[in-house]
Structures are given as C-alpha cells and as structure tokens.
Design a protein around this motif. Sequence first.
Motif, short mmCIF file in Angstrom:
data_model
loop_
_atom_site.label_atom_id
_atom_site.label_comp_id
_atom_site.label_asym_id
_atom_site.label_seq_id
_atom_site.Cartn_x
_atom_site.Cartn_y
_atom_site.Cartn_z
N LEU A 55 0.82 -1.21 0.00
CA LEU A 55 0.00 0.00 0.00
C LEU A 55 0.86 1.26 0.00
O LEU A 55 1.88 1.32 0.68
N PRO A 56 0.41 2.28 -0.71
CA PRO A 56 1.05 3.59 -0.63
C PRO A 56 0.47 4.35 0.56
O PRO A 56 -0.22 3.77 1.41
N GLY A 57 0.73 5.64 0.65
CA GLY A 57 0.08 6.46 1.66
C GLY A 57 -1.41 6.47 1.43
O GLY A 57 -1.87 6.64 0.29
N LEU A 58 -2.18 6.24 2.48
CA LEU A 58 -3.64 6.21 2.36
C LEU A 58 -4.23 7.48 2.96
O LEU A 58 -3.90 7.87 4.08
N ILE A 59 -5.12 8.10 2.20
CA ILE A 59 -5.73 9.36 2.61
C ILE A 59 -7.20 9.11 2.93
O ILE A 59 -7.93 8.55 2.12
N SER A 60 -7.61 9.52 4.13
CA SER A 60 -8.95 9.21 4.62
C SER A 60 -9.46 10.35 5.48
O SER A 60 -8.72 10.94 6.26
N TYR A 61 -10.76 10.62 5.38
CA TYR A 61 -11.39 11.63 6.24
C TYR A 61 -11.88 11.02 7.55
O TYR A 61 -12.18 11.72 8.50
N ALA A 62 -11.96 9.69 7.64
CA ALA A 62 -12.59 9.05 8.79
C ALA A 62 -11.65 8.91 9.98
O ALA A 62 -12.09 8.93 11.12
N ALA A 63 -10.36 8.73 9.73
CA ALA A 63 -9.41 8.49 10.82
C ALA A 63 -8.38 9.60 10.86
O ALA A 63 -7.89 10.07 9.82
N ALA A 64 -8.02 10.02 12.07
CA ALA A 64 -6.99 11.04 12.25
C ALA A 64 -5.62 10.45 11.91
O ALA A 64 -5.46 9.23 11.88
N PRO A 65 -4.61 11.30 11.61
CA PRO A 65 -3.28 10.79 11.34
C PRO A 65 -2.79 9.87 12.45
O PRO A 65 -3.02 10.14 13.63
N GLY A 66 -2.09 8.78 12.04
CA GLY A 66 -1.76 7.76 13.03
C GLY A 66 -0.31 7.38 13.13
O GLY A 66 -0.01 6.27 13.54
N GLY A 67 0.62 8.24 12.74
CA GLY A 67 2.03 7.93 12.93
C GLY A 67 2.74 7.48 11.67
O GLY A 67 3.89 7.02 11.73
N GLY A 68 2.10 7.60 10.51
CA GLY A 68 2.75 7.24 9.26
C GLY A 68 3.43 8.44 8.63
O GLY A 68 3.03 9.59 8.84
N THR A 69 4.45 8.20 7.82
CA THR A 69 5.17 9.28 7.17
C THR A 69 4.28 10.02 6.18
O THR A 69 4.37 11.24 6.02
N THR A 70 3.42 9.30 5.48
CA THR A 70 2.53 9.92 4.50
C THR A 70 1.33 10.59 5.13
O THR A 70 0.52 11.20 4.43
N ASP A 71 1.20 10.51 6.45
CA ASP A 71 0.03 11.10 7.12
C ASP A 71 0.00 12.62 7.04
O ASP A 71 -1.02 13.23 7.40
N TYR A 72 1.09 13.23 6.58
CA TYR A 72 1.05 14.69 6.40
C TYR A 72 -0.11 15.08 5.48
O TYR A 72 -0.74 16.13 5.66
N ALA A 73 -0.40 14.22 4.50
CA ALA A 73 -1.45 14.55 3.53
C ALA A 73 -2.81 14.59 4.21
O ALA A 73 -3.62 15.50 3.97
N VAL A 74 -3.08 13.61 5.06
CA VAL A 74 -4.34 13.59 5.80
C VAL A 74 -4.45 14.83 6.67
O VAL A 74 -5.48 15.50 6.71
N ASP A 75 -3.37 15.14 7.38
CA ASP A 75 -3.37 16.28 8.29
C ASP A 75 -3.55 17.59 7.53
O ASP A 75 -4.20 18.52 8.03
N MET A 76 -3.00 17.68 6.34
CA MET A 76 -3.14 18.91 5.56
C MET A 76 -4.60 19.18 5.23
O MET A 76 -5.08 20.31 5.36
N TYR A 77 -5.31 18.16 4.81
CA TYR A 77 -6.74 18.35 4.50
C TYR A 77 -7.51 18.74 5.76
O TYR A 77 -8.37 19.63 5.72
N ARG A 78 -7.21 18.08 6.88
CA ARG A 78 -7.93 18.38 8.11
C ARG A 78 -7.65 19.82 8.57
O ARG A 78 -8.57 20.54 8.97
N GLN A 79 -6.40 20.24 8.49
CA GLN A 79 -6.05 21.60 8.91
C GLN A 79 -6.59 22.65 7.94
O GLN A 79 -6.90 23.77 8.34
N ALA A 80 -6.69 22.28 6.68
CA ALA A 80 -7.25 23.22 5.70
C ALA A 80 -8.67 23.61 6.09
O ALA A 80 -9.07 24.77 5.97
N VAL A 81 -9.43 22.64 6.58
CA VAL A 81 -10.81 22.90 6.98
C VAL A 81 -10.88 23.57 8.34
O VAL A 81 -11.65 24.52 8.54
N SER A 82 -10.07 23.11 9.29
CA SER A 82 -10.23 23.57 10.68
C SER A 82 -9.46 24.84 11.00
O SER A 82 -9.85 25.60 11.89
N SER A 83 -8.35 25.12 10.28
CA SER A 83 -7.56 26.32 10.61
C SER A 83 -7.20 27.18 9.41
O SER A 83 -6.78 28.32 9.57
#
Length: 322
Positions: free
Chosen positions: A167-195
């Motif tokens: 698997l490559p980096g997985l991007i999901s709206y359902a789960a918060a970032p969980g310690g993976g290197t590619t989780d920056y992408a998930v966090d970016m989307y979440r922060q774009a909405v919240s901050s």
Amino acid sequence: MRTIVVTGALGQIGTELVPYLRERYGAEQVIATDVKAAPDAEEAGPYAALDVMDGEAFYEVVQKHRADTIIHLAALLSATAEAKPLFAWQLNMGGLLNALETARQLGCSVFTPSSIAAFGAGVPKLGTPQDAPQRPSTLYGISKVSGELLCDYYYLKYGVDTRGLRLPGLISYAAAPGGGTTDYAVDMYRQAVSSGSYTSYIAEGTYMDMMYMPDALESIVRLMEADPAKLAHRNAYNVSAMSIEPGMIGAAIRKQLPDFRLDYCVDPVRQAIAESWPDALDVSAAEEEWGFRPQYDLGAMTADMLRELRLRLPQVPPVKAG
C-alpha cells in the motif's frame, strides 16, 4: 470470503474497512477486533478485544466465529516504529506469525498489507518494478519485507491462501493521522478545513505514492475475491493511484479554499524515511492479475475529502466584509 475476522479494526484502515465489509457481506459476518475494549464498536456489530501477540487468544477468536478469512491489519506504522523499533518488530512480526499459524490450523485465508516502505536504496525511483530488490532502511520497512517472505513461506509450505498489497500512503477523512510518514497529507486536509493553514513536515517536491481510502478498500476486496490461479505475486502487489508532493495537494486545496496557506518545517526523521521510498510504483502486475483500477485522482479525492471533512470538523469562520 464468508466470515471475516479483522485485526487492528480501530486503526486507519480498519475504521473504514469493517463497515465496508459489513455492508457487502453482512454485519454478523465481520468480526472486528483490536487490542482494547470498545463499547461503541461493539454496538455496530460483532467485536472482540484481542492482543494479536497472544497466539492462543488469536486462535480462540477465529475458531469461535468459524471464520474462513483473517484480514490482519494490526501493526505499528512507519514513524512510530522508528521511535519504538523493538516493540514494532514484536508486534508487526509476532502478530503476523500468530495470524498465519491460526490460518494454517483452521484453514483460513489471510490478507495482510505490505507497504511502499518495503523498498529502499538502489531501486528506480520512478516506475519502481514489482520485483525490484528490497533493502529498506527502516524497521517498519524491514518488518514489511519480512512479512511478505513469511506469507510466501506459509503459502508454499503449508498451502495457506495468503494475499497482500504494497500500500502507498492512504488518505482518509474518517481516521486522524496515526504515525505514518505519508500522514502529512491527511493532516493537511484536516487543517485546511479547521484552521486554514498547514505546516508540512515533508519538504516541498518530495513525491510519494498515495491512494484514497475508497480505492484501497475496493482493492483489498477485489484481491481477496480474485481467482487464486491468476495470482503470481500474491503477497506483495504494488498499488498506487497517484504520485504527489505537498505542493500539489496544497494547490488542489486552494482551488476550493483560495486562502489556504501551506508552509514547511521539515522533520529530518520523517523526511529521511520519505526519501528512502520510491516516487512512483509500477502497478502493472496488479492491473493484469486481478484487475486493479483506482477511481480517484488528486482532484476527485480533494473534492471528496473537503466535502466530508466540512461535515465532521469545526471550520474556519468566514471573514467579515469591511
């Protein structure tokens, strides 16, 4: 697949895979497990607290539910594994060995995910071949290569029907970032909405393979339902939907949120991990052997991520005119 036990059901993949499988196969046929008790999860369907490093308990859960399939997701992710390498090895390899032993004894098939982290230096960064040499420099990657080989061993020696995806980096709206290197992408989307802004710990121009979670879920099911006679690379299929870097995600977000700001403060540990991985995988074996076909590109994924996160997260308040 008829009756399925899922380990690591409260993690990044399991959070979405369990309801996806229940919708497809029936709620009572999918038994979710994780290391802790989870009353909320128990309300949604069958659930058992399970430490996958306890081989006897693992066997008992699968036997009790008469499962024919084990989807083994419980593992420590890349950045967390580097911080806790001994525990990561014990969990990632000990848990997998217990899954395979249980499957051998009870006649189950097994899915377990590998990762792009299984590759290291010395492979082509672009179009990384399915059968490229694997010399990872992280404990997480080493455990994934070892897992691929162990699954091959159980298939060849005992006939256990083992299957897996890199698997490559997985991007999901359902789960918060969980310690993976590619989780920056998930966090970016979440922060774009919240901050409205995000500071990336991965440097601009650092390409990594990514996939939207709905494509990953469909790929797992499609592989597990595939004709075993066609699976030449059964435990380690390269899969990916897009090769992207932080700036590309930022640009896609700005098409919908024009005021979004992206900055950088590079984490040398996670940056080194990212640079050790391929930029883009060759996924032709998965396409040819079981019909891998992702549906989401960066634009479609971004639109869906932002739409779903707006429903789930506090949003940036609108700027008042004047």
